[in-house]
Write an enzyme that holds these catalytic residues in place. Structure first.
Site, PDB file in Angstrom:
ATOM      1  CB  SER A 152      -1.041   0.133   1.312  1.00 34.19           C
ATOM      2  OG  SER A 152      -0.569   0.805   2.245  1.00 34.19           O
ATOM      3  CE1 TYR A 165      -2.447  -0.325   6.777  1.00 33.56           C
ATOM      4  CE2 TYR A 165      -1.506   1.881   6.439  1.00 33.56           C
ATOM      5  CZ  TYR A 165      -2.093   0.824   6.086  1.00 33.56           C
ATOM      6  OH  TYR A 165      -2.435   0.742   4.741  1.00 33.56           O
TER       7      TYR A 165
END
Length: 331
Positions: A152, A165
């Protein structure tokens, strides 16, 4: 035989064995269906047996090459090793492994329980390492294989109020780079990274939320099938990385040129949103256990920003970054 089936049989992936983690919904389900269209033999992993069954059924309707499921929690290294062993025993080889399973926890570092952050790291970072550790012996024995890490844009672009994250995604870039160095003597084993922009999946509805505010993805969001097509292309023609979505390019560029400014703006935008968003209960989401809802591909977010507006937003942001860069250079 319909036209779509004829197309799948002529791809480089036709007949290849592909293992996909996090395949019970969202991007993972989209990736699985796209590999099915390409004629792959699929081994699909996830924590939700009912959702995996749905994905297997959809894949087998798309193509008859075959899809099976293995319920797997990627934080359990033994379970991931069993996943690889099962794939090899059923199909006799493993050609492509897609690390995709991931979770999100939102909230300031001090408001988020440390055990939640631990689990984010275990899933997003250690889960991928477990996958590589399990499949690489098979790749080395074959002297070929493709490992794809779906990282990502968060691998380049830090996200305040999601520090665990961000740590996991930045860590994955380092992991892939180091692993490529180890595999210099295996020229046909490829480590490929994918950096998609924000995707329209149920992922954020599943997120742990310690902000106390309703969460939604930052626009623009992209169709997960764009990522799925990119990953099939990576499997066919491996390369070190691929960026999916023009906004991912913009965010990478903005942080590379103006890290402090980009970080500050991002934090302020998030803080302003959290100040006005609706109140919701705190939740650990799917961090420790899977949820029953959200097994489809889409999260329903794309209706807020169609493709035409996505392009305009990306163009405006890129123009702003270029202006800042030129202004800095002229001083």
């Amino acid at each position: 035989m319909n036209k779509q089936t004829v197309t799948t049989k002529n791809t480089r992936i036709s007949g290849k064995t592909v293992v996909i983690t996090g395949a019970s919904g969202g991007a993972g389900r989209a990736i699985a269906v796209e590999f099915a269209r390409a004629g792959a033999r699929l081994v699909l992993a996830g924590r939700r047996d009912f959702a995996l069954d749905e994905t297997v059924e959809e894949c087998n309707q798309v193509d008859a090459s075959g899809a099976i499921s293995v319920v797997t929690d990627v934080t359990d290294s033994e379970a991931v090793a069993l996943l690889a062993k099962t794939a090899f025993e059923v199909y006799g080889r493993i050609d492509v492994w897609v690390n995709n399973a991931g979770v999100l926890a939102a909230g300031s570092l001090t408001d988020t329980p440390v055990e939640v952050i631990d689990q984010v790291i275990k899933t997003n970072l250690m889960g991928y390492i477990h996958g590589a550790h399990a499949v690489l012996p098979y790749f080395k024995e074959q002297k070929q294989g493709v490992l794809i890490n779906n990282i990502s844009v968060g691998g380049w672009f830090p996200v305040p109020y999601a520090t665990g994250y961000s740590a996991s995604k930045f860590g994955l870039r380092g992991f892939s780079e180091a692993l490529r160095g180890e595999l210099l003597n295996y020229p046909d084993i490829h480590i490929c990274d994918a950096f998609p922009a924000f995707l329209d999946t149920p992922g954020i509805q599943h997120a742990a939320n310690f902000t106390g505010r309703y969460l939604k993805p930052a626009p623009p969001v992209y169709d997960p099938q764009e990522l799925a097509r990119a990953l099939v292309s990576l499997a066919e023609k491996p390369r070190e990385s691929v960026v999916v979505g023009s906004m991912a390019v913009v965010l990478k560029l903005s942080h590379a040129l103006f890290p402090g400014l980009t970080r500050a703006i991002t934090a302020k935008v998030i803080e302003r949103y959290l100040n006005v968003a609706d109140n919701v209960p705190l939740t650990s989401g799917n961090i420790f256990r899977p949820l029953k809802f959200g097994s489809g591909i889409s999260g329903g977010w794309s209706r807020f920003m169609p493709p035409s507006k996505r392009k305009i937003a990306a163009a405006l942001l890129l123009t702003g970054i270029a202006g800042l860069f030129l202004a800095t250079r002229s001083k």
